[in-house]
Design an enzyme around this catalytic site. Structure first.
Site, PDB file in Angstrom:
ATOM      1  N   ASP A  42       0.858  -1.198   0.000  1.00 58.87           N
ATOM      2  CA  ASP A  42       0.000   0.000   0.000  1.00 58.87           C
ATOM      3  C   ASP A  42       0.891   1.244   0.000  1.00 58.87           C
ATOM      4  O   ASP A  42       1.890   1.312   0.722  1.00 58.87           O
ATOM      5  CB  ASP A  42      -0.918  -0.010   1.223  1.00 58.87           C
ATOM      6  N   GLY A  63     -15.471   3.295   3.819  1.00 57.13           N
ATOM      7  CA  GLY A  63     -14.288   4.044   3.396  1.00 57.13           C
ATOM      8  C   GLY A  63     -13.611   3.502   2.160  1.00 57.13           C
ATOM      9  O   GLY A  63     -12.442   3.812   1.918  1.00 57.13           O
ATOM     10  N   SER A  82     -12.136   3.519  -1.161  1.00 57.17           N
ATOM     11  CA  SER A  82     -11.726   4.659  -1.985  1.00 57.17           C
ATOM     12  C   SER A  82     -11.318   4.243  -3.390  1.00 57.17           C
ATOM     13  O   SER A  82     -11.192   5.103  -4.267  1.00 57.17           O
ATOM     14  CB  SER A  82     -10.575   5.417  -1.309  1.00 57.17           C
ATOM     15  N   HIS A 138     -10.207  -5.219  -3.303  1.00 59.67           N
ATOM     16  CA  HIS A 138      -8.861  -5.467  -2.789  1.00 59.67           C
ATOM     17  C   HIS A 138      -8.969  -5.940  -1.350  1.00 59.67           C
ATOM     18  O   HIS A 138      -9.803  -5.458  -0.583  1.00 59.67           O
ATOM     19  CB  HIS A 138      -7.976  -4.218  -2.878  1.00 59.67           C
ATOM     20  N   HIS A 191      -6.978  -5.908   2.059  1.00 59.11           N
ATOM     21  CA  HIS A 191      -5.863  -5.323   2.808  1.00 59.11           C
ATOM     22  C   HIS A 191      -5.279  -6.408   3.712  1.00 59.11           C
ATOM     23  O   HIS A 191      -6.025  -7.056   4.468  1.00 59.11           O
ATOM     24  CB  HIS A 191      -6.336  -4.193   3.717  1.00 59.11           C
TER      25      HIS A 191
HETATM   26  P1  AMP Z   1      -9.741   1.385   0.345  1.00 62.38           P
HETATM   27  O1  AMP Z   1      -9.832   2.670   1.115  1.00 62.38           O
HETATM   28  O2  AMP Z   1     -10.159   0.165   1.102  1.00 62.38           O
HETATM   29  O3  AMP Z   1     -10.427   1.506  -1.003  1.00 62.38           O
HETATM   30  O4  AMP Z   1      -8.195   1.164   0.081  1.00 62.38           O
HETATM   31  C1  AMP Z   1      -7.524   1.694  -1.011  1.00 62.38           C
HETATM   32  C2  AMP Z   1      -6.065   1.647  -0.673  1.00 62.38           C
HETATM   33  O5  AMP Z   1      -5.330   1.795  -1.873  1.00 62.38           O
HETATM   34  C3  AMP Z   1      -5.598   2.743   0.273  1.00 62.38           C
HETATM   35  O6  AMP Z   1      -5.057   2.144   1.445  1.00 62.38           O
HETATM   36  C4  AMP Z   1      -4.547   3.504  -0.532  1.00 62.38           C
HETATM   37  O7  AMP Z   1      -3.466   3.933   0.243  1.00 62.38           O
HETATM   38  C5  AMP Z   1      -4.134   2.455  -1.560  1.00 62.38           C
HETATM   39  N1  AMP Z   1      -3.617   2.971  -2.816  1.00 62.38           N
HETATM   40  C6  AMP Z   1      -4.186   3.889  -3.625  1.00 62.38           C
HETATM   41  N2  AMP Z   1      -3.420   4.090  -4.721  1.00 62.38           N
HETATM   42  C7  AMP Z   1      -2.361   3.253  -4.605  1.00 62.38           C
HETATM   43  C8  AMP Z   1      -1.209   2.976  -5.421  1.00 62.38           C
HETATM   44  N3  AMP Z   1      -1.007   3.623  -6.588  1.00 62.38           N
HETATM   45  N4  AMP Z   1      -0.317   2.064  -4.984  1.00 62.38           N
HETATM   46  C9  AMP Z   1      -0.510   1.430  -3.813  1.00 62.38           C
HETATM   47  N5  AMP Z   1      -1.575   1.634  -3.008  1.00 62.38           N
HETATM   48  C10 AMP Z   1      -2.483   2.542  -3.388  1.00 62.38           C
END
Ligand code: AMP
Length: 114
Positions: free
Chosen positions: A30, A93, A95, A100, A102
């Protein structure tokens, strides 16, 4: 999806700190880590979230968890413990609208989550 950031990572169009790749699954660190180990495990195929998965995706969902489990073990977290999280939708949350998992570990976690 052309403009989906995780599709672009899956295609190799933009760089990510990859830790795993096969035909169906990619995992990478991440970019904004919330724990000493914070990795994301995604399918190569675009799927907006767990709510959009159907019965044809059951094997893929299982494989996302298996890869996350194996990465946790590789990181030495299997004995310490770790957390697997899927955020679905606004109030959770989410985004990035590409499912995905985590993988979070390397520090004590609180419950309930914020
Ligand atoms: P969520 O909030 O569950 O949708 O998690 C999305 C995650 O993607 C967040 O923890 C971000 O920090 C991560 N993220 C977004 N863009 C990137 C990227 N280009 N490379 C790695 N992680 C990313």
């Amino acid at each position: 999806m052309a403009d989906c950031i995780f599709c672009r990572i899956a295609r190799g169009d933009i760089d990510a700190a990859e830790v795993y790749r096969d035909d169906e699954i990619v995992a990478f660190r991440d970019i904004n880590p919330q724990a000493p180990v914070h990795m994301l495990v995604i399918p190569v195929a675009h799927l907006t979230g767990i709510a959009a998965a159907d019965d044809d995706d059951i094997a893929l969902l299982g494989k996302l968890l298996k890869v996350a489990r194996d990465l946790a073990a590789e990181q030495g977290l299997d004995k310490r413990g770790y957390r697997l999280v899927i955020n679905q939708g606004l109030e959770a949350g989410q985004s990035v609208d590409h499912i995905h998992v985590h993988l979070l570990g390397g520090r004590p976690m609180r419950w309930p989550p914020g």
